[in-house]
Design a protein around this motif. Structure first.
Motif, PDB file in Angstrom:
ATOM      1  N   PRO A   1       8.243   2.455   8.562  1.00 36.04           N
ATOM      2  CA  PRO A   1       6.804   2.145   8.650  1.00 36.04           C
ATOM      3  C   PRO A   1       6.522   0.667   8.864  1.00 36.04           C
ATOM      4  CG  PRO A   1       7.443   2.714   6.406  1.00 36.04           C
ATOM      5  CD  PRO A   1       8.611   3.040   7.273  1.00 36.04           C
ATOM      6  N   GLY A   2       7.344  -0.222   8.298  1.00 36.62           N
ATOM      7  CA  GLY A   2       7.171  -1.659   8.496  1.00 36.62           C
ATOM      8  C   GLY A   2       5.946  -2.206   7.786  1.00 36.62           C
ATOM      9  N   GLY A   3       5.829  -3.523   7.806  1.00 35.70           N
ATOM     10  CA  GLY A   3       4.668  -4.182   7.207  1.00 35.70           C
ATOM     11  C   GLY A   3       4.596  -3.962   5.708  1.00 35.70           C
TER      12      GLY A   3
ATOM     13  N   GLY B   1       7.238  -1.612   3.445  1.00 34.63           N
ATOM     14  CA  GLY B   1       7.574  -1.216   4.804  1.00 34.63           C
ATOM     15  C   GLY B   1       9.016  -0.798   5.004  1.00 34.63           C
ATOM     16  N   ASP B   2       9.876  -1.055   4.006  1.00 40.76           N
ATOM     17  CA  ASP B   2      11.272  -0.630   4.080  1.00 40.76           C
ATOM     18  C   ASP B   2      11.490   0.765   3.511  1.00 40.76           C
ATOM     19  OD1 ASP B   2      11.968  -3.047   5.212  1.00 40.76           O
ATOM     20  OD2 ASP B   2      12.563  -3.965   3.313  1.00 40.76           O
TER      21      ASP B   2
ATOM     22  N   ILE C   1       0.847  -1.188   0.000  1.00 34.54           N
ATOM     23  CA  ILE C   1       0.000   0.000   0.000  1.00 34.54           C
ATOM     24  C   ILE C   1       0.886   1.242   0.000  1.00 34.54           C
ATOM     25  CG2 ILE C   1      -1.716   1.339   1.298  1.00 34.54           C
ATOM     26  CD1 ILE C   1      -2.521  -1.393   2.614  1.00 34.54           C
ATOM     27  N   VAL C   2       0.571   2.189  -0.874  1.00 29.83           N
ATOM     28  CA  VAL C   2       1.211   3.504  -0.884  1.00 29.83           C
ATOM     29  C   VAL C   2       0.107   4.537  -0.652  1.00 29.83           C
ATOM     30  CG1 VAL C   2       2.525   5.201  -2.202  1.00 29.83           C
ATOM     31  CG2 VAL C   2       3.034   2.754  -2.466  1.00 29.83           C
TER      32      VAL C   2
ATOM     33  N   PRO D   1       3.491   3.201  12.425  1.00 32.12           N
ATOM     34  CA  PRO D   1       4.052   3.464  13.748  1.00 32.12           C
ATOM     35  C   PRO D   1       5.230   4.407  13.722  1.00 32.12           C
ATOM     36  CG  PRO D   1       4.761   1.320  12.962  1.00 32.12           C
ATOM     37  CD  PRO D   1       3.771   1.833  11.958  1.00 32.12           C
ATOM     38  N   SER D   2       5.895   4.499  12.583  1.00 34.77           N
ATOM     39  CA  SER D   2       7.091   5.334  12.457  1.00 34.77           C
ATOM     40  C   SER D   2       7.230   5.776  11.016  1.00 34.77           C
ATOM     41  CB  SER D   2       8.341   4.549  12.873  1.00 34.77           C
ATOM     42  OG  SER D   2       9.525   5.209  12.455  1.00 34.77           O
TER      43      SER D   2
END
Length: 332
Positions: A141-143, A294-295, A121-122, A136-137
């Protein structure tokens, strides 16, 4: 603040992107079978003018992608009804899309995040994606999600601009869509932002557009002297009605995006969301070439739009200060 004007339909950037695409040929998503197009789902909270999706296409063209040869776009819109978002995302998942782009707000990003933990997802939003719980960050962002976002600092600037335009303002109505999960948080931020300016904000809540008339009766009964309309799909979808009611009530109004002053409302201050849609192509490109969503760090908006409708100001008997006019894009 220098606010960029809308680009012409065929920009130098689009021309260069097209030249690169011809030079290097269409790109294929990593792992995609030869001849199979990458399917990009684009889901929005409301019907958007073509320039938003065109900006995404332009950004992809800059990176060598040719629509119809390297990718296709599956657009979906909730048409102002946030309750439709989850179903639209599920529909795109059922079509087997390669990734999903959400625009241009927080509720649609949250709906996509709830619907899938696998499909990349973007998101594109004018809000703070960390504060509103999308990621979360920003750095990590992760996931399966990343994107482009704004921040909450614009809230105080919006209130200050209303005060600069109409110094008599002391009590401002804050219109809330009671079905929008992020509006309570925006209201709290607005109340805090207004206090140092000597402005109080009072919630005027509605569940649906049919309640707008009653909402403005409540505003009149409370003798509120200005209006703050935050970004929202339902409000935007019914912007002509809101602009007309604000004008009839002679309320200086600040809106969440430029679609309102373009439709006759007084003013808006917002992230340049068209530019963010163009930039979103950068993350889409990386994901299609194999990078995990997420990276990729969430990127912040760096361009903003202040738009003032001079006809609306004249109708309200307001004189826009010269310094403010120089910072704004004016429409009529």
């Amino acid at each position: 603040m220098t606010c960029p004007r809308e680009r012409p339909a065929i920009s130098r950037r689009a021309f260069v992107g097209g030249a690169l695409a011809v030079a290097y040929g269409p790109r294929m998503a990593e792992g995609q079978p030869a001849g199979k197009l990458a399917a990009i789902g684009f889901v929005s909270e409301r019907v958007l003018p073509p320039r938003y999706l065109d900006a995404l296409r332009e950004g992809l063209a800059e990176r060598g992608w040719i629509e119809g040869r390297g990718f296709r776009i599956e657009p979906r819109s909730a048409e102002g009804d946030l309750e439709r978002l989850s179903g639209l995302v599920v529909e795109l998942i059922g079509l087997g899309v390669t990734l999903i782009v959400t625009g241009i707000g927080t509720p649609v990003a949250l709906a996509a995040k709830r619907a899938t933990a696998k499909i990349p997802i973007v998101f594109v939003t004018g809000g703070d994606p960390v504060d509103f719980g999308i990621v979360p960050s920003a750095a990590k962002p992760g996931g399966n999600i990343t994107g482009y976002g704004g921040g909450s600092s614009l809230i105080q600037k919006r209130i200050a601009l209303v005060q600069e335009t109409s110094p008599r303002v002391k009590r401002m109505a804050f219109l809330v869509n009671l079905t929008n999960p992020i509006h309570p948080r925006i209201l709290r931020a607005a109340v805090s932002a207004g206090a140092p300016l000597g402005i109080t904000l009072e919630e005027i809540g509605v569940f649906e557009a049919a309640e707008f008339g009653d909402a403005f009766k409540r505003i009149a009964a409370k003798r509120l002297d200005a209006l703050f309309v935050p970004g929202d799909a339902m409000f935007s979808h019914h912007r002509a009605r809101l602009v007309a009611l604000a004008g009839a009530a002679r309320l200086p109004a600040m809106y969440g995006d430029r679609l309102f002053p373009d439709a006759g409302g007084l003013m808006s201050l917002s992230v340049d969301l068209v530019e963010l849609c163009r930039r979103a192509a950068g993350h889409v490109d990386k994901i299609l070439r194999g990078t995990r969503a997420g990276d990729l760090p969430v990127e912040e908006a760096d361009r903003f739009e202040l738009v003032i409708n001079l006809t609306a100001a004249q109708t309200l008997g307001l004189t826009i200060p010269a310094a403010l006019r120089q910072r704004a894009e004016t429409v009529s």
